[in-house]
Every structure is written in structure tokens, then in C-alpha cells.
Design a protein around this motif. Structure first.
Motif, mmCIF file in Angstrom:
data_model
loop_
_atom_site.group_PDB
_atom_site.id
_atom_site.type_symbol
_atom_site.label_atom_id
_atom_site.label_comp_id
_atom_site.label_asym_id
_atom_site.label_seq_id
_atom_site.Cartn_x
_atom_site.Cartn_y
_atom_site.Cartn_z
ATOM 1 N N ASP A 127 9.092 3.971 -0.454
ATOM 2 C CA ASP A 127 8.434 4.352 -2.218
ATOM 3 C C ASP A 127 8.490 5.871 -2.092
ATOM 4 O O ASP A 127 7.944 6.323 -3.253
ATOM 5 C CB ASP A 127 7.538 3.530 -2.141
ATOM 6 N N ALA A 128 8.728 6.543 -0.859
ATOM 7 C CA ALA A 128 8.170 8.381 -1.138
ATOM 8 C C ALA A 128 8.971 9.075 -0.028
ATOM 9 O O ALA A 128 8.077 8.571 1.160
ATOM 10 C CB ALA A 128 6.928 8.498 -1.597
ATOM 11 N N THR A 185 3.452 5.491 13.751
ATOM 12 C CA THR A 185 4.849 6.130 13.198
ATOM 13 C C THR A 185 5.560 4.917 13.942
ATOM 14 O O THR A 185 5.750 4.983 14.796
ATOM 15 C CB THR A 185 4.969 6.806 13.234
ATOM 16 N N VAL A 186 6.623 4.573 12.501
ATOM 17 C CA VAL A 186 7.756 4.267 12.758
ATOM 18 C C VAL A 186 8.872 4.968 12.897
ATOM 19 O O VAL A 186 8.948 6.135 11.671
ATOM 20 C CB VAL A 186 8.260 2.749 11.531
ATOM 21 N N GLY A 240 -3.984 7.117 3.046
ATOM 22 C CA GLY A 240 -3.725 5.917 2.335
ATOM 23 C C GLY A 240 -2.849 4.941 2.628
ATOM 24 O O GLY A 240 -2.352 3.142 1.928
ATOM 25 N N SER A 241 -1.401 5.367 3.040
ATOM 26 C CA SER A 241 -0.417 4.708 3.372
ATOM 27 C C SER A 241 -0.185 3.778 3.987
ATOM 28 O O SER A 241 -1.068 4.259 5.004
ATOM 29 C CB SER A 241 0.989 5.676 3.960
ATOM 30 N N GLY A 242 0.219 2.147 3.286
ATOM 31 C CA GLY A 242 0.265 1.531 4.477
ATOM 32 C C GLY A 242 1.374 1.507 6.044
ATOM 33 O O GLY A 242 1.078 0.766 6.566
ATOM 34 N N TYR A 243 2.650 2.525 5.304
ATOM 35 C CA TYR A 243 3.609 1.746 6.274
ATOM 36 C C TYR A 243 3.685 3.567 6.271
ATOM 37 O O TYR A 243 4.199 4.389 5.189
ATOM 38 C CB TYR A 243 4.255 1.220 6.295
ATOM 39 N N ARG A 259 0.514 -0.865 -0.256
ATOM 40 C CA ARG A 259 -0.113 -0.303 0.114
ATOM 41 C C ARG A 259 0.433 1.750 -0.337
ATOM 42 O O ARG A 259 0.379 2.088 0.177
ATOM 43 C CB ARG A 259 -1.091 -0.406 1.112
ATOM 44 N N GLY A 260 2.092 1.341 0.021
ATOM 45 C CA GLY A 260 2.514 2.171 0.122
ATOM 46 C C GLY A 260 3.711 2.305 1.302
ATOM 47 O O GLY A 260 3.233 2.438 2.500
#
Length: 278
Positions: free
Chosen positions: A86-87, A74-75, A53-56, A26-27
Motif C-alpha cells: 500500500d506504500a 516485521t516480515v 498504526g500500520s497493520g503489516y 489497516r495498511g
């Protein structure tokens, strides 16, 4: 010629997770935003990345305590170059004049990488020479300063219409990057591509911190849409940001609406997304 971005255009950049999706598919967005002086920018950008919608989501800036107090999922940790990205989102809530040598080195490594980068506020001055795919997000004043740095005719903050579009296009061509100039009518230009206009945001969106929210939305959509044109991802994020502001302010369908704060826009993102994927 310009292209006006629409709701239908935006829907193509959002999807319902499938049974075989996981948090990585999911990104993965990493944000190096906020500072001791402006920790709220970190909170707002991280919140928006999750809500869009970010997955991570990882946070690699100076305001980790504030981020974790709001979003404990949040990590936290820089871990540059060793974990999937991914971004990136960098610069929101930072000041280039107070940047340390170590921070500049870290930002330059990000801009020399392969993952796409949203470049905002205090990192805009480093965009020249970047080799990573970039979306720059200046407001009118930042665009004028950026153009001066590039040796282009000094942009006027009050410029409008064709003049402002021409400035954004020229800046994008000079840098070889996508430039998204924030305003009541957002202008998005990529080198050798037709400029895109996004104008669905209500007037209530003109309040402090909403640009930080946009940075998080951009990061989320970049991470989830690998391989798609950056300018179109930027336009979709901008349209979604404007729609979330309309939902939050109650100003849809011709209603006058009411005041909002930036966090209201982030909180409304899931509802705005739900409208598009229903």
C-alpha cells in the motif's frame, strides 16, 4: 497563500480499527531503508511505521538483523512485485554514491510502480522521471542538491520565509511530485496546490534520526489513507510527528521540556494518536 495545518486537520487521517478490519485493511507498508553503514535508520523507520498504526510492515533493505532484533513482528524479504504493497518508504539511511547497480534497479522499479512512495535521503536523486505517486522528504541541504540536479537555481540552505516556500513549490512543480521540506517549519507543496505549513514540532525534535521516524509515519499514513491527497497525508504525518516529539519531550502546554532521542519520538506515537482519536 499558504495553509497552516492543525490538529483538527490531522485527526481526519486517523481512525479506530473497526470489527471487520484486519492487518491488511489497516495498511501494508514496505520499507527499503537503512544500510550496513546506517542500520539505525532502518530500525527507526520500521519502528515508526508500526507505532503509527500500520497493520503489516515488511522490510526489504540491508539491515534485517537489526530490524528483527527490535521488531520481530516485521516480515523480512524483498519479494518485489509479488506481494501487496500500500506504500513504500525508500532511501532513509542510504548513500547514493555507494549504491549498487542491483539496488538502483530495484529502486527504479519501485518508483515506476503504482503504489505511493516516500522518497528520502539516498533515493532523492532517482525521483526525476518517477511515475509512482511520490512524497519527497529532503532537508534544506538535500533540497539544494536536488534543485541543482534539476537545473533549478541553487537553493540556499539558509533560505527562509517566502524564498524557501517558493523553492519547495517550484521543485514540486518541476518533478510533478509532493515535496516535504523538513525543518522547524515544515513546508509541503504539491503541483498546482496551495503550500501547507506545519510548525507544531518542539525544538527538541532537531536531533539525529527523527527524519527516519518521519519516513515511517508517512508510510503508515499513506498506506491507511488510499485515495486522499498526498500533500494532506504528508501534512498530517508531519503534524503527528511533531506532536509525538512534544509528548516525548514533555514540552506541551508551554512547558520547556527536555532532550529526547529519535526512538523516543517513535515510542510516543501511540499516545499522540490516542489524543487525536479519543
Amino acid at each position: 497563500m499558504t495553509r497552516e495545518w492543525t490538529q483538527a486537520d490531522t485527526a481526519g487521517f486517523l481512525r479506530v480499527p473497526a470489527a471487520d478490519d484486519d492487518k491488511y485493511s489497516r495498511g501494508v507498508v514496505v520499507l527499503r531503508t537503512g544500510s550496513a553503514a546506517y542500520p539505525g535508520a532502518a530500525v527507526l523507520s520500521v519502528e515508526a511505521a508500526w507505532r503509527a498504526g500500520s497493520g503489516y510492515v515488511r522490510y526489504a533493505g540491508e539491515a534485517a538483523d537489526a530490524v528483527l532484533a527490535r521488531r520481530p513482528e516485521t516480515v523480512v524479504g524483498s519479494d518485489l512485485g509479488r506481494t501487496r504493497v500500500d506504500a513504500w518508504v525508500i532511501g532513509s539511511g542510504t548513500d547514493a554514491s555507494h549504491r549498487s547497480e542491483g539496488e538502483e534497479e530495484a529502486l527504479r522499479r519501485i518508483l515506476a510502480g503504482s503504489a505511493p512512495v516516500v522518497v528520502d535521503a539516498g533515493a532523492l536523486d532517482l525521483a526525476r522521471g518517477a511515475t509512482a505517486p511520490c512524497i519527497l522528504t529532503p532537508h534544506a541541504g538535500e533540497l539544494a542538491r536536488l534543485r541543482e540536479q534539476l537545473g533549478l537555481a541553487s537553493g540556499e540552505q539558509s533560505a527562509s520565509g517566502d524564498q524557501r516556500i517558493a523553492e519547495v513549490v517550484e521543485t514540486a512543480q518541476t518533478l510533478g511530485s509532493v515535496v516535504l521540506c523538513k525543518g522547524s517549519r515544515t513546508i509541503i507543496a504539491a503541483p498546482d496546490a496551495e503550500p501547507i505549513l506545519v510548525s507544531n514540532g518542539p525544538g527538541w525534535l532537531a536531533t539525529a534520526g527523527t527524519g527516519d521516524v518521519l519516513g515511517g509515519v508517512l508510510g503508515a499514513l499513506l498506506a491507511a489513507n488510499s485515495g486522499k491527497p498526498l500533500a494532506e497525508i504528508a501534512a498530517a504525518a508531519s503534524w503527528l510527528h511533531g506532536r509525538a516529539a512534544a509528548v516525548a519531550s514533555g514540552s506541551g502546554d508551554g512547558a520547556v521540556g527536555h532532550p529526547i532521542v529519535a526512538l523516543d519520538v517513535a515510542d510516543a506515537l501511540p499516545l499522540a494518536i490516542g489524543e487525536l482519536i479519543a
